[in-house]
Design an enzyme around this catalytic site. Structure first.
Site, PDB file in Angstrom:
ATOM      1  N   GLU A   9     -54.210  19.012  51.075  1.00 50.21           N
ATOM      2  CA  GLU A   9     -53.345  19.614  50.068  1.00 50.21           C
ATOM      3  C   GLU A   9     -52.606  20.858  50.542  1.00 50.21           C
ATOM      4  O   GLU A   9     -51.466  21.092  50.149  1.00 50.21           O
ATOM      5  CB  GLU A   9     -54.157  20.004  48.811  1.00 50.21           C
ATOM      6  CG  GLU A   9     -54.817  18.849  48.096  1.00 50.21           C
ATOM      7  CD  GLU A   9     -56.261  18.688  48.494  1.00 50.21           C
ATOM      8  OE1 GLU A   9     -57.034  18.235  47.657  1.00 50.21           O
ATOM      9  OE2 GLU A   9     -56.622  19.008  49.648  1.00 50.21           O
ATOM     10  N   ASP A  82     -59.299  16.896  48.166  1.00 52.69           N
ATOM     11  CA  ASP A  82     -60.570  17.398  47.632  1.00 52.69           C
ATOM     12  C   ASP A  82     -61.464  16.281  47.096  1.00 52.69           C
ATOM     13  O   ASP A  82     -60.972  15.253  46.616  1.00 52.69           O
ATOM     14  CB  ASP A  82     -60.297  18.422  46.526  1.00 52.69           C
ATOM     15  CG  ASP A  82     -59.775  19.738  47.080  1.00 52.69           C
ATOM     16  OD1 ASP A  82     -59.936  19.970  48.284  1.00 52.69           O
ATOM     17  OD2 ASP A  82     -59.213  20.534  46.301  1.00 52.69           O
ATOM     18  N   ASP A  84     -62.984  15.250  44.450  1.00 48.07           N
ATOM     19  CA  ASP A  84     -63.189  15.072  43.020  1.00 48.07           C
ATOM     20  C   ASP A  84     -62.092  14.156  42.481  1.00 48.07           C
ATOM     21  O   ASP A  84     -61.281  13.621  43.233  1.00 48.07           O
ATOM     22  CB  ASP A  84     -63.203  16.425  42.294  1.00 48.07           C
ATOM     23  CG  ASP A  84     -61.941  17.247  42.562  1.00 48.07           C
ATOM     24  OD1 ASP A  84     -60.959  16.705  43.106  1.00 48.07           O
ATOM     25  OD2 ASP A  84     -61.934  18.443  42.217  1.00 48.07           O
ATOM     26  N   GLU A  86     -59.403  14.761  40.860  1.00 49.04           N
ATOM     27  CA  GLU A  86     -58.048  15.239  41.135  1.00 49.04           C
ATOM     28  C   GLU A  86     -57.657  14.931  42.575  1.00 49.04           C
ATOM     29  O   GLU A  86     -56.550  14.485  42.853  1.00 49.04           O
ATOM     30  CB  GLU A  86     -57.978  16.738  40.867  1.00 49.04           C
ATOM     31  CG  GLU A  86     -56.584  17.251  40.583  1.00 49.04           C
ATOM     32  CD  GLU A  86     -56.037  16.730  39.273  1.00 49.04           C
ATOM     33  OE1 GLU A  86     -54.797  16.745  39.126  1.00 49.04           O
ATOM     34  OE2 GLU A  86     -56.799  16.305  38.407  1.00 49.04           O
ATOM     35  N   TYR A 300     -67.309  23.435  48.593  1.00 51.19           N
ATOM     36  CA  TYR A 300     -66.300  23.150  47.564  1.00 51.19           C
ATOM     37  C   TYR A 300     -66.659  23.860  46.263  1.00 51.19           C
ATOM     38  O   TYR A 300     -67.809  23.825  45.814  1.00 51.19           O
ATOM     39  CB  TYR A 300     -66.215  21.646  47.335  1.00 51.19           C
ATOM     40  CG  TYR A 300     -65.045  21.235  46.484  1.00 51.19           C
ATOM     41  CD1 TYR A 300     -63.745  21.603  46.830  1.00 51.19           C
ATOM     42  CD2 TYR A 300     -65.235  20.481  45.336  1.00 51.19           C
ATOM     43  CE1 TYR A 300     -62.665  21.231  46.046  1.00 51.19           C
ATOM     44  CE2 TYR A 300     -64.160  20.092  44.550  1.00 51.19           C
ATOM     45  CZ  TYR A 300     -62.880  20.472  44.906  1.00 51.19           C
ATOM     46  OH  TYR A 300     -61.812  20.090  44.132  1.00 51.19           O
ATOM     47  N   ARG A 302     -65.484  23.595  43.068  1.00 50.75           N
ATOM     48  CA  ARG A 302     -65.416  22.980  41.734  1.00 50.75           C
ATOM     49  C   ARG A 302     -66.569  22.003  41.610  1.00 50.75           C
ATOM     50  O   ARG A 302     -66.489  20.863  42.061  1.00 50.75           O
ATOM     51  CB  ARG A 302     -64.067  22.287  41.521  1.00 50.75           C
ATOM     52  CG  ARG A 302     -62.910  23.280  41.555  1.00 50.75           C
ATOM     53  CD  ARG A 302     -61.572  22.662  41.258  1.00 50.75           C
ATOM     54  NE  ARG A 302     -60.536  23.634  41.569  1.00 50.75           N
ATOM     55  CZ  ARG A 302     -59.761  23.591  42.649  1.00 50.75           C
ATOM     56  NH1 ARG A 302     -59.874  22.587  43.499  1.00 50.75           N
ATOM     57  NH2 ARG A 302     -58.864  24.510  42.860  1.00 50.75           N
ATOM     58  N   HIS A 346     -71.929  16.268  44.784  1.00 52.70           N
ATOM     59  CA  HIS A 346     -71.483  17.628  45.086  1.00 52.70           C
ATOM     60  C   HIS A 346     -72.678  18.546  45.294  1.00 52.70           C
ATOM     61  O   HIS A 346     -73.779  18.294  44.833  1.00 52.70           O
ATOM     62  CB  HIS A 346     -70.621  18.166  43.949  1.00 52.70           C
ATOM     63  CG  HIS A 346     -69.260  17.564  43.915  1.00 52.70           C
ATOM     64  ND1 HIS A 346     -68.254  18.043  43.119  1.00 52.70           N
ATOM     65  CD2 HIS A 346     -68.730  16.519  44.572  1.00 52.70           C
ATOM     66  CE1 HIS A 346     -67.158  17.314  43.281  1.00 52.70           C
ATOM     67  NE2 HIS A 346     -67.441  16.380  44.164  1.00 52.70           N
TER      68      HIS A 346
END
Length: 774
Positions: A9, A82, A84, A86, A300, A302, A346
């Site tokens: 990203e 990432d 997740d 998203e 990470y 989140r 996670h």
């Protein structure tokens, strides 16, 4: 030989990964989302399975072309976004936009940007997880439907520019409901009694508090009751009725999840949720550490999990043993259970290498980066340390029907508090060595009047805690929710607590009245669980949307005809218009409630109002405008009272005021404006102090305020401006951080920062005003 292409990203993440992978790979950044729903239309075919229409975001069309050209000449394309929902959606849209064949597209995911994690991920690449993609797509469609359908309704009924969102509106409701509780609260009187006791034949006094009367919790409602109790106490014989000594062990908490990180950063560092996530993103993606290059410092950020990899736990325990000694190490590895529904893959937020102590990294970090890393490091280290041991003493003193109590606590072994100070730490109190049945003398009793207090307003920390407890939103959405409800003007943050604005209350009342299920916290939580079920392949995303839309569309149809229009049927005030004599009515704009003439648009008279709903009178102050010489008058703005020139709009000079309404002139600095040479001054805005040119508004040069209220040097992004070649730097605007050319104002190039705050729509696809964000 064709190269292998890796797409992430952000440039910072690309730089860190490129150093690890080496020359056989080309690592490039997409700058976040490259495709999104169109801005000007709904972009969802409700009649045909809620099929969304995604388009390449115009801002990133050049980036997409470059990535497509690069991918066409690659043997393999690795999508390393990432780990997740998203990130999965970004990977899927990249594959589609770049036209990468299924066989050439690989998905790699990792929880930390370290050599071992990256190499392991590239040894075992997978494919795009369409269940995750569909879960994100369902959220995006839900938010678009609610935003695009509700916002125009509010425009027609209240005022243009309002917005509503599936999650944001429920968050506002929490704050509005709390505000109403505070407004309705009636304080109740109560009294406490403190006693001071002397020991017969011994020095020293005991100070205790009244706990019981007749074996029940002491409740004294008025002064008469307190006086009567004190009079009765004087005639009693007093003695120690019990002495209880215990050893108490206090264990450390788990390493951070996203919500705990945001809460503790707010409480201990006074960071907003958005600022915390922005800094955490930088620490995760990589920081330049001299000869070591760019290194990812934390996992990470989140996550709702407390899980820690075995290797990290073992490394931490070795560190504690070496740095603090065996006594400070917990007897066995401590495991913290995650909450129900947490993402098991996670990890908690932790340092990637515990050997990198905060002090060793201090030369390489900004002041705020250091503070946040220090917080994360200490919390992680404490999690595997031994408990803190306290010796506690509780002494009960009885006389007749009255029982006084005194408690003390002494730390015998610090344990984890060596690195992490518990927020529940109490002042240590060592009590004298008394024995049961020892006679005491009541030297004096001191009654004190108190009043019950209303429930406290939400702070950022308590709002995040409540959102998580109720199941509203997910780790990636807490910060965007809090930012959005402030940007929309529905709540104000004053003295670090949220207050609902007038417009926030009006909109909430209308939505609760006509969309009871959509505005219900339980319903919103159930929708989040449905999205989790889609990700886990236990639910079909289209059927979930069908169930939601069946309820929503029915409420929407009724609201269109039944919701009161505050435009067509405004509340009457009983006040006559000073211009035309017609009645003034209450109207609303984005700043709140005001008085407007009922003959609008024929008569455009408008007045600001006070808390009593009556017009504010113009208050001349005796101060003259230092620009044009006309009188300055007190005015009311979105951020409170200020002095404005009576010559407005010809003269737009304003000054801040103190509590008494006196002007507060900006403090002059030794710095000169680098644009016009005038002195720079310190001013205050909605985000705090900043440095501005004293020649404003002729010169609009402004900079953030750094330590000591000196102009802060903006942080560089590592990119160069495509137009003029100067470095791009990070600046902060109304909607948060963004990248801008350091050559401003000569060069006005700006860019969004990729996924800087973890928004569901981060990195190039900001929610429109109609959608209202999350």
């Amino acid at each position: 030989m064709k190269k292998k292409v890796v797409i992430v990203e952000s440039p910072a993440k690309a730089k860190t990964i490129n150093k690890i992978l080496g020359k056989d790979f080309t690592v490039k950044a997409s700058m976040g989302h490259v495709k999104d729903l169109p801005e000007s239309t709904l972009g969802i075919d409700v009649e045909n399975g809620f099929k969304p229409t995604y388009r390449v975001i115009k801002t990133w069309s050049k980036t997409v072309k470059e990535l497509k050209k690069l991918s066409e000449g690659a043997s393999e394309v690795y999508l390393a976004t990432d780990p997740d929902r998203e990130g999965e959606a970004i990977a899927y849209h990249l594959k589609e936009a770049l036209g990468v064949a299924d066989g050439a597209a690989y998905r790699v995911a990792f929880n930390e940007i370290t050599r071992k994690a990256i190499e392991e991920a590239f040894k075992n690449p997978g494919r795009i997880d369409m269940d995750k993609v569909n879960a994100q797509q369902a959220r995006r469609v839900l938010d678009r439907l609610v935003g695009y359908k509700l916002s125009p309704l509010l425009w027609s009924k209240v005022t243009r520019g309002l917005s509503a969102g599936r999650v944001q509106s429920v968050a506002v409701r929490l704050i509005v409901d709390r505000e109403r509780e505070i407004e309705a609260f009636k304080p109740g009187e109560y009294w406490t009694i403190g006693g001071v006791f002397g020991r017969e034949g011994k020095e020293g006094e005991l100070r205790a508090d009244l706990k019981e009367i007749d074996g029940k919790e002491a409740e004294i409602r008025d002064a008469a009751g307190a006086e009567s109790a004190v009079a009765e106490m004087k005639s009693q014989r007093w003695a120690v009725s019990s002495v209880a000594r215990k050893e108490k062990a206090e264990k450390p908490g788990p390493p951070f999840s996203t919500s705990l990180l945001q809460q503790q950063a707010s409480i201990r560092l006074r960071f907003s949720a958005k600022k915390t996530m922005f800094l955490a993103q930088q620490l995760y993606e990589g920081i330049e550490l001299g000869d070591a290059g760019s290194v990812g410092l934390i996992t990470y950020m989140r996550t709702d999990s407390f899980r820690t990899a075995d290797e990290a736990v073992n490394g931490l325990r070795d560190y504690i043993r070496g740095a603090y000694g065996q006594d400070y190490l917990s007897r066995s590895p401590r495991v913290f259970p995650s909450k129900k529904g947490a993402q098991a893959a996670h990890e908690a937020v932790r340092p990637t290498d515990v050997q990198r102590t905060p002090e060793s990294l201090k030369p390489h970090l900004t002041a705020d980066q250091f503070k946040l890393y220090d917080l994360i490091w200490r919390r992680f280290v404490a999690s595997q340390m031994s408990p803190a041991i306290f010796d506690t003493t509780s002494i009960d003193i009885r006389g007749g029907r009255f029982l006084f109590q005194i408690n003390g606590r002494i730390m015998r072994f610090p344990g984890f508090t060596k690195v992490w100070t518990s927020s529940s730490d109490k002042t240590e109190t060592e009590l004298p060595d008394v024995r049961e049945s020892e006679n005491l003398n009541l030297l004096h009793a001191d009654p004190a009047q108190h009043f019950t207090k209303p429930p406290p307003r939400f702070t950022e920390a308590t709002l995040v805690k409540t959102l998580e407890k109720l199941g509203i939103g997910r780790p990636s959405t807490y910060a965007p929710i809090i930012s959005t409800i402030q940007d929309r003007g529905y709540v104000d943050l004053r003295q670090r607590a949220f207050e609902a604005t007038e417009i926030g209350k009006v909109v909430t009342d209308l939505l609760v009245g006509h969309f009871p299920e959509i505005m219900d916290a339980g319903f919103t939580s159930n929708m989040e669980e449905s999205l989790d079920s889609i990700e886990e392949a236990r639910a079909d995303w289209v059927k979930v949307l069908e169930g939601f839309y069946k309820i929503f569309s029915k409420d929407l149809e009724k609201a269109a005809s039944e919701m009161r229009s505050l435009k067509k049927d405004p509340e009457k005030s009983g006040i006559k218009c000073p211009q035309c004599g017609a009645e003034m009515v209450y109207r609303y704009n984005l700043n709140g409630k005001f008085l407007g003439c009922s003959e609008f648009p024929k008569c455009k008279t408008a007045m600001s109002i006070g808390g009593d709903g009556k017009p504010r009178t113009v208050q001349e102050t005796g101060h003259s405008c230092d620009v044009c010489g006309k009188p300055m008058i007190l005015r009311d703005g979105k951020r409170g009272r200020f002095l404005g020139c009576s010559g407005f709009p010809e003269c737009k000079n304003t000054l801040s005021v103190d509590a008494e309404g006196n002007p507060v002139k900006p403090a002059m600095l030794d710095e000169k404006c680098d644009k016009c040479g005038s002195p720079m001054v310190v001013k205050r805005g909605r985000r705090g102090p900043f440095i501005s040119c004293s020649a404003w508004p002729k010169c609009k040069n402004a900079k953030p305020a750094g330590p000591g209220l000196k102009p802060a040097e903006p942080e560089k992004t590592g990119e160069m401006c495509e137009k003029c070649g100067k470095p791009m730097v990070i600046r902060t605007g109304r909607r948060g951080p963004f990248a801008a050319c350091s050559g401003y104002p000569q060069c006005k190039t700006t860019k969004a920062l990729a996924a800087a705050d973890g928004a569901e729509n981060a990195g190039g696809g900001p929610a429109t005003a109609e959608e209202g964000g999350n």
